[in-house]
Design a protein around this motif. Sequence first.
Motif, PDB file in Angstrom:
ATOM      1  N   ILE A 145       0.844  -1.191   0.000  1.00  0.00           N
ATOM      2  CA  ILE A 145       0.000   0.000   0.000  1.00  0.00           C
ATOM      3  C   ILE A 145       0.878   1.240   0.000  1.00  0.00           C
ATOM      4  N   PHE A 146       0.683   2.095  -1.019  1.00  0.00           N
ATOM      5  CA  PHE A 146       1.426   3.350  -1.074  1.00  0.00           C
ATOM      6  C   PHE A 146       0.640   4.472  -0.420  1.00  0.00           C
ATOM      7  N   LYS A 147      -0.652   4.548  -0.740  1.00  0.00           N
ATOM      8  CA  LYS A 147      -1.453   5.664  -0.238  1.00  0.00           C
ATOM      9  C   LYS A 147      -2.911   5.239  -0.127  1.00  0.00           C
ATOM     10  N   VAL A 148      -3.515   5.558   1.010  1.00  0.00           N
ATOM     11  CA  VAL A 148      -4.941   5.298   1.214  1.00  0.00           C
ATOM     12  C   VAL A 148      -5.708   6.609   1.046  1.00  0.00           C
ATOM     13  N   ASN A 149      -6.680   6.610   0.178  1.00  0.00           N
ATOM     14  CA  ASN A 149      -7.512   7.800  -0.008  1.00  0.00           C
ATOM     15  C   ASN A 149      -8.701   7.828   0.947  1.00  0.00           C
ATOM     16  N   SER A 150      -9.329   6.680   1.118  1.00  0.00           N
ATOM     17  CA  SER A 150     -10.473   6.604   2.006  1.00  0.00           C
ATOM     18  C   SER A 150     -10.687   5.160   2.428  1.00  0.00           C
TER      19      SER A 150
ATOM     20  N   SER B  73      -7.203  12.221   3.869  1.00  0.00           N
ATOM     21  CA  SER B  73      -6.492  13.503   3.818  1.00  0.00           C
ATOM     22  C   SER B  73      -7.129  14.574   4.696  1.00  0.00           C
ATOM     23  N   THR B  74      -8.449  14.508   4.868  1.00  0.00           N
ATOM     24  CA  THR B  74      -9.140  15.558   5.612  1.00  0.00           C
ATOM     25  C   THR B  74      -9.734  15.070   6.929  1.00  0.00           C
ATOM     26  N   GLY B  75      -9.903  13.771   7.041  1.00  0.00           N
ATOM     27  CA  GLY B  75     -10.570  13.230   8.227  1.00  0.00           C
ATOM     28  C   GLY B  75     -12.074  13.403   8.195  1.00  0.00           C
ATOM     29  N   SER B  76     -12.586  13.918   7.104  1.00  0.00           N
ATOM     30  CA  SER B  76     -14.026  14.127   7.023  1.00  0.00           C
ATOM     31  C   SER B  76     -14.741  12.793   6.902  1.00  0.00           C
ATOM     32  N   THR B  77     -15.967  12.773   7.388  1.00  0.00           N
ATOM     33  CA  THR B  77     -16.759  11.546   7.412  1.00  0.00           C
ATOM     34  C   THR B  77     -18.127  11.782   6.785  1.00  0.00           C
ATOM     35  N   LYS B  78     -18.716  10.685   6.349  1.00  0.00           N
ATOM     36  CA  LYS B  78     -20.058  10.738   5.779  1.00  0.00           C
ATOM     37  C   LYS B  78     -20.795   9.481   6.204  1.00  0.00           C
ATOM     38  N   TYR B  79     -22.087   9.645   6.521  1.00  0.00           N
ATOM     39  CA  TYR B  79     -22.896   8.519   6.975  1.00  0.00           C
ATOM     40  C   TYR B  79     -24.200   8.455   6.189  1.00  0.00           C
ATOM     41  N   THR B  80     -24.715   7.251   6.042  1.00  0.00           N
ATOM     42  CA  THR B  80     -26.057   7.142   5.514  1.00  0.00           C
ATOM     43  C   THR B  80     -27.024   7.618   6.587  1.00  0.00           C
ATOM     44  N   ASP B  81     -28.170   8.161   6.171  1.00  0.00           N
ATOM     45  CA  ASP B  81     -29.073   8.815   7.114  1.00  0.00           C
ATOM     46  C   ASP B  81     -29.521   7.891   8.250  1.00  0.00           C
ATOM     47  N   SER B  82     -29.724   6.635   7.941  1.00  0.00           N
ATOM     48  CA  SER B  82     -30.299   5.724   8.933  1.00  0.00           C
ATOM     49  C   SER B  82     -29.373   5.435  10.109  1.00  0.00           C
ATOM     50  N   VAL B  83     -28.092   5.752   9.991  1.00  0.00           N
ATOM     51  CA  VAL B  83     -27.159   5.454  11.078  1.00  0.00           C
ATOM     52  C   VAL B  83     -26.600   6.706  11.745  1.00  0.00           C
ATOM     53  N   LYS B  84     -26.945   7.862  11.228  1.00  0.00           N
ATOM     54  CA  LYS B  84     -26.428   9.114  11.800  1.00  0.00           C
ATOM     55  C   LYS B  84     -26.822   9.237  13.269  1.00  0.00           C
ATOM     56  N   GLY B  85     -25.852   9.599  14.099  1.00  0.00           N
ATOM     57  CA  GLY B  85     -26.096   9.726  15.528  1.00  0.00           C
ATOM     58  C   GLY B  85     -25.944   8.429  16.287  1.00  0.00           C
ATOM     59  N   ARG B  86     -25.839   7.306  15.576  1.00  0.00           N
ATOM     60  CA  ARG B  86     -25.699   6.010  16.244  1.00  0.00           C
ATOM     61  C   ARG B  86     -24.358   5.350  15.935  1.00  0.00           C
ATOM     62  N   PHE B  87     -23.865   5.531  14.713  1.00  0.00           N
ATOM     63  CA  PHE B  87     -22.610   4.908  14.292  1.00  0.00           C
ATOM     64  C   PHE B  87     -21.526   5.975  14.182  1.00  0.00           C
ATOM     65  N   THR B  88     -20.308   5.582  14.480  1.00  0.00           N
ATOM     66  CA  THR B  88     -19.169   6.482  14.347  1.00  0.00           C
ATOM     67  C   THR B  88     -18.023   5.751  13.653  1.00  0.00           C
ATOM     68  N   ILE B  89     -17.517   6.341  12.580  1.00  0.00           N
ATOM     69  CA  ILE B  89     -16.378   5.769  11.877  1.00  0.00           C
ATOM     70  C   ILE B  89     -15.118   6.509  12.311  1.00  0.00           C
ATOM     71  N   SER B  90     -14.048   5.758  12.484  1.00  0.00           N
ATOM     72  CA  SER B  90     -12.762   6.359  12.832  1.00  0.00           C
ATOM     73  C   SER B  90     -11.661   5.503  12.231  1.00  0.00           C
ATOM     74  N   GLU B  91     -10.438   6.004  12.282  1.00  0.00           N
ATOM     75  CA  GLU B  91      -9.350   5.216  11.720  1.00  0.00           C
ATOM     76  C   GLU B  91      -8.053   5.476  12.460  1.00  0.00           C
ATOM     77  N   ASP B  92      -7.172   4.500  12.353  1.00  0.00           N
ATOM     78  CA  ASP B  92      -5.783   4.625  12.791  1.00  0.00           C
ATOM     79  C   ASP B  92      -4.961   4.563  11.510  1.00  0.00           C
ATOM     80  N   SER B  93      -4.571   5.707  11.009  1.00  0.00           N
ATOM     81  CA  SER B  93      -3.914   5.756   9.711  1.00  0.00           C
ATOM     82  C   SER B  93      -2.565   5.043   9.728  1.00  0.00           C
ATOM     83  N   ALA B  94      -1.886   5.062  10.850  1.00  0.00           N
ATOM     84  CA  ALA B  94      -0.588   4.399  10.938  1.00  0.00           C
ATOM     85  C   ALA B  94      -0.710   2.892  10.766  1.00  0.00           C
ATOM     86  N   LYS B  95      -1.867   2.366  11.134  1.00  0.00           N
ATOM     87  CA  LYS B  95      -2.105   0.924  11.042  1.00  0.00           C
ATOM     88  C   LYS B  95      -3.015   0.569   9.879  1.00  0.00           C
ATOM     89  N   ASN B  96      -3.394   1.570   9.088  1.00  0.00           N
ATOM     90  CA  ASN B  96      -4.357   1.341   7.990  1.00  0.00           C
ATOM     91  C   ASN B  96      -5.554   0.533   8.481  1.00  0.00           C
TER      92      ASN B  96
END
Length: 122
Positions: A28-33, A54-77
Amino acid sequence: QVQLVESGGGMVQAGGSLRLSCVASGSIFKVNSMGWYRRVSGDQRELVAIIIRSTGSTKYTDSVKGRFTISEDSAKNTVYLQMNSLKPEDTDVYYCTADLVRIPGDASRDYWGQGTQVTVSS
């Protein structure tokens, strides 16, 4: 080769929580999302959540907003999906996906995990 391996699925009662994890490994050279989809019907999948590296921005489908949270550890992909207040309608196979570049100069492409089952009982 690139592999995406999900973990954390299982069975939980309505109102409960689960945390999904997905590790991307290999050349893996670069992860976009990175993100999570779930199966809608047949081969169709809907986007549940996505995070832009690159921005850390997130997007959710409407049915899970407020209940699900996406996050990442970029160092560990690694990408996580914290799922709270689960409902029976969240029952599905959840697939991890990554849009990434393997070799400098190459175009990015999507890679998929095998999926992990989430079952929410009423």
